[in-house]
Design an enzyme around this catalytic site. Structure first.
Site, mmCIF file in Angstrom:
data_model
loop_
_atom_site.group_PDB
_atom_site.id
_atom_site.type_symbol
_atom_site.label_atom_id
_atom_site.label_comp_id
_atom_site.label_asym_id
_atom_site.label_seq_id
_atom_site.Cartn_x
_atom_site.Cartn_y
_atom_site.Cartn_z
ATOM 1 N N LEU A 8 6.763 2.948 1.673
ATOM 2 C CA LEU A 8 7.706 1.838 1.744
ATOM 3 C C LEU A 8 8.784 2.073 2.796
ATOM 4 O O LEU A 8 9.188 3.197 3.073
ATOM 5 C CB LEU A 8 8.366 1.626 0.380
ATOM 6 C CG LEU A 8 7.420 1.366 -0.799
ATOM 7 C CD1 LEU A 8 8.233 1.075 -2.062
ATOM 8 C CD2 LEU A 8 6.446 0.230 -0.506
ATOM 9 N N LYS A 51 5.466 -10.092 9.542
ATOM 10 C CA LYS A 51 4.743 -9.247 10.495
ATOM 11 C C LYS A 51 3.241 -9.429 10.347
ATOM 12 O O LYS A 51 2.506 -9.429 11.329
ATOM 13 C CB LYS A 51 5.116 -7.775 10.307
ATOM 14 C CG LYS A 51 4.456 -6.851 11.315
ATOM 15 C CD LYS A 51 4.825 -5.409 11.097
ATOM 16 C CE LYS A 51 4.154 -4.841 9.858
ATOM 17 N NZ LYS A 51 2.668 -4.742 10.019
ATOM 18 N N ASP A 52 2.780 -9.596 9.130
ATOM 19 C CA ASP A 52 1.355 -9.837 8.858
ATOM 20 C C ASP A 52 1.137 -11.327 8.598
ATOM 21 O O ASP A 52 0.627 -11.728 7.554
ATOM 22 C CB ASP A 52 0.909 -9.002 7.659
ATOM 23 C CG ASP A 52 1.108 -7.522 7.883
ATOM 24 O OD1 ASP A 52 0.472 -6.972 8.791
ATOM 25 O OD2 ASP A 52 1.926 -6.910 7.163
ATOM 26 N N MET A 61 0.837 -1.196 0.000
ATOM 27 C CA MET A 61 0.000 0.000 0.000
ATOM 28 C C MET A 61 0.877 1.254 0.000
ATOM 29 O O MET A 61 0.423 2.360 0.333
ATOM 30 C CB MET A 61 -0.946 0.002 1.199
ATOM 31 C CG MET A 61 -1.964 -1.115 1.155
ATOM 32 S SD MET A 61 -3.483 -0.797 2.109
ATOM 33 C CE MET A 61 -2.817 -0.558 3.745
ATOM 34 N N GLY A 62 2.145 1.094 -0.373
ATOM 35 C CA GLY A 62 3.043 2.237 -0.416
ATOM 36 C C GLY A 62 3.606 2.564 0.951
ATOM 37 O O GLY A 62 3.605 1.732 1.856
ATOM 38 N N LEU A 90 9.235 -3.119 11.635
ATOM 39 C CA LEU A 90 9.009 -1.981 10.753
ATOM 40 C C LEU A 90 7.598 -2.036 10.182
ATOM 41 O O LEU A 90 7.108 -3.091 9.796
ATOM 42 C CB LEU A 90 10.041 -1.967 9.630
ATOM 43 C CG LEU A 90 11.505 -1.852 10.053
ATOM 44 C CD1 LEU A 90 12.384 -1.583 8.842
ATOM 45 C CD2 LEU A 90 11.716 -0.761 11.101
ATOM 46 N N SER A 91 6.965 -0.876 10.128
ATOM 47 C CA SER A 91 5.599 -0.771 9.628
ATOM 48 C C SER A 91 5.380 0.641 9.117
ATOM 49 O O SER A 91 5.916 1.607 9.676
ATOM 50 C CB SER A 91 4.601 -1.069 10.753
ATOM 51 O OG SER A 91 3.281 -0.712 10.375
ATOM 52 N N HIS A 112 9.565 -3.667 3.306
ATOM 53 C CA HIS A 112 9.138 -3.850 1.917
ATOM 54 C C HIS A 112 10.340 -4.129 1.013
ATOM 55 O O HIS A 112 10.282 -4.976 0.112
ATOM 56 C CB HIS A 112 8.425 -2.593 1.403
ATOM 57 C CG HIS A 112 7.159 -2.265 2.105
ATOM 58 N ND1 HIS A 112 7.021 -1.158 2.907
ATOM 59 C CD2 HIS A 112 5.957 -2.889 2.120
ATOM 60 C CE1 HIS A 112 5.789 -1.098 3.378
ATOM 61 N NE2 HIS A 112 5.115 -2.140 2.920
#
Length: 350
Positions: A59, A192-193, A56-57, A232-233, A63
């Site tokens: 970054l 993470k997800d 979803m950008g 990281l998120s 990512h």
């Protein structure tokens, strides 16, 4: 009323992607399903493998680790940037979700991997409009939605699904659409997800996807801050400097539970120790004016997502990996994290 006006503005802002408004990029920017499919057909004709990183950008290095993995394993790599309205409930942060396309393009342009004598870089970026991805229109209110949606029965109500009941419906629907358009050889998601990634692997298996096949849905270890371990998120950008100091508490709590599990303690004892860590940090956070609220810490079977029995321990768990996960509010930012315990990790992280 203000919330709905903000949401409406966010939807309108993402409804169309005008090529004239796009920043310059050495990587081809494909802004429609039709333009992407022309690009993909050439890759099919040339017999080249295509790796896919859906985002979803906004970054970050997490990512980019997925991009690096894809570059190393595929002749071509595609990344998508699409803020998906269907996975945001009406009260959630669609309107304020970070949109940082110029910076994202700079980061992607700098990524490269050398394989033999070939330097591989990102091959294309897919930037679809909301009209393209939701031809029947889209509302964040599930009760008013029209058109085709995809649900994973029996797997989407636990863990994250308990707190965000419409989230996985939105995720599985948009990824089904993206897979239908992109038709990747391999797809890459972050640990993470983890529940999301495992659901998507099951989606490909249950619906017999040829692109990608279930075994080609890869889950890559979580990228963490090297100093304090925070996962990281993109939503970490919401944290104030003061809130950021307390954000690593979720990972610290999971580590305490992991240690207790390794020492043979029961699931309930492990979770209790993790909650105690959060409670201790909350006291200090409150002194500094930071509100913290624990959403959940739980241990689940990685195949069924069922909650482990209270008396379970690592000796009883067998070969199936256990997911130790949690969600924590720090201020107005919701953070999630997980650790995979015991069993054959190659069943998950591969």
């Amino acid at each position: 009323m203000y919330l709905w006006r903000s949401v409406t503005r966010a939807l309108r802002r993402s409804m169309s992607t005008s090529t004239s408004s796009l920043p310059p990029s050495p990587i081809p920017l494909l802004t429609s399903v039709a333009s992407y499919r022309q690009w993909r057909q050439r890759a099919f004709d040339e017999g080249k493998s295509v790796g896919f990183v859906p985002t979803m950008g906004a970054l970050h290095d997490g990512h980019l680790s997925l991009v690096q993995r894809s570059l190393a394993e595929n002749e071509l790599t595609v990344l998508s940037i699409f803020v998906n309205p269907a996975q945001f409930a009406p009260h959630e942060d669609l309107a304020t979700y970070p949109r940082t396309l110029p910076g994202d393009l700079e980061l992607l342009t700098a990524q490269q991997v050398t394989v033999g004598e070939t330097v591989r870089k990102a091959s294309a970026i897919f930037l679809p409009s909301v009209q393209d991805m939701y031809p029947s229109g889209i509302s964040q209110d599930v009760s008013t939605q029209k058109g085709a949606f995809v649900e994973m029965k029996g797997y989407g109500h636990q863990m994250e699904g308990a707190s965000r009941p419409t989230f996985f419906r939105g995720v599985v629907t948009i990824v089904t659409k993206l897979f239908n358009v992109v038709q990747p050889t391999n797809a890459y998601f972050g640990q993470k997800d983890i529940q999301q990634a495992l659901l998507l692997r099951r989606l490909c298996k249950d619906l017999l996807f040829p692109h990608p096949e279930a075994d080609h849905v890869h889950i890559v270890p979580t990228t963490r801050d090297p100093n304090d371990g925070l996962a990281l998120s993109s939503r970490n950008a919401y944290l104030s400097a003061n809130e950021r100091k307390f954000a690593p508490a979720i990972y610290k709590a999971l580590q305490y539970a992991e240690s207790a599990w390794s020492n043979g303690e029961s699931k309930d004892r492990c979770v209790s120790k993790a909650v105690s860590v959060i409670d201790e940090v909350k006291v200090q956070a409150a002194i500094d004016g930071v509100d913290m609220r624990l959403d959940y810490i739980e241990m689940n079977d990685s195949e069924t997502f069922d909650v482990l029995d209270a008396s379970s321990n690592h000796q009883l768990a067998g070969d199936i990996p256990v997911i130790l996960s949690g969600a924590l509010w720090v201020g107005k930012t919701r953070l999630i994290d997980n650790i995979v315990l015991v069993g054959d990790l190659k069943r998950i992280i591969r």
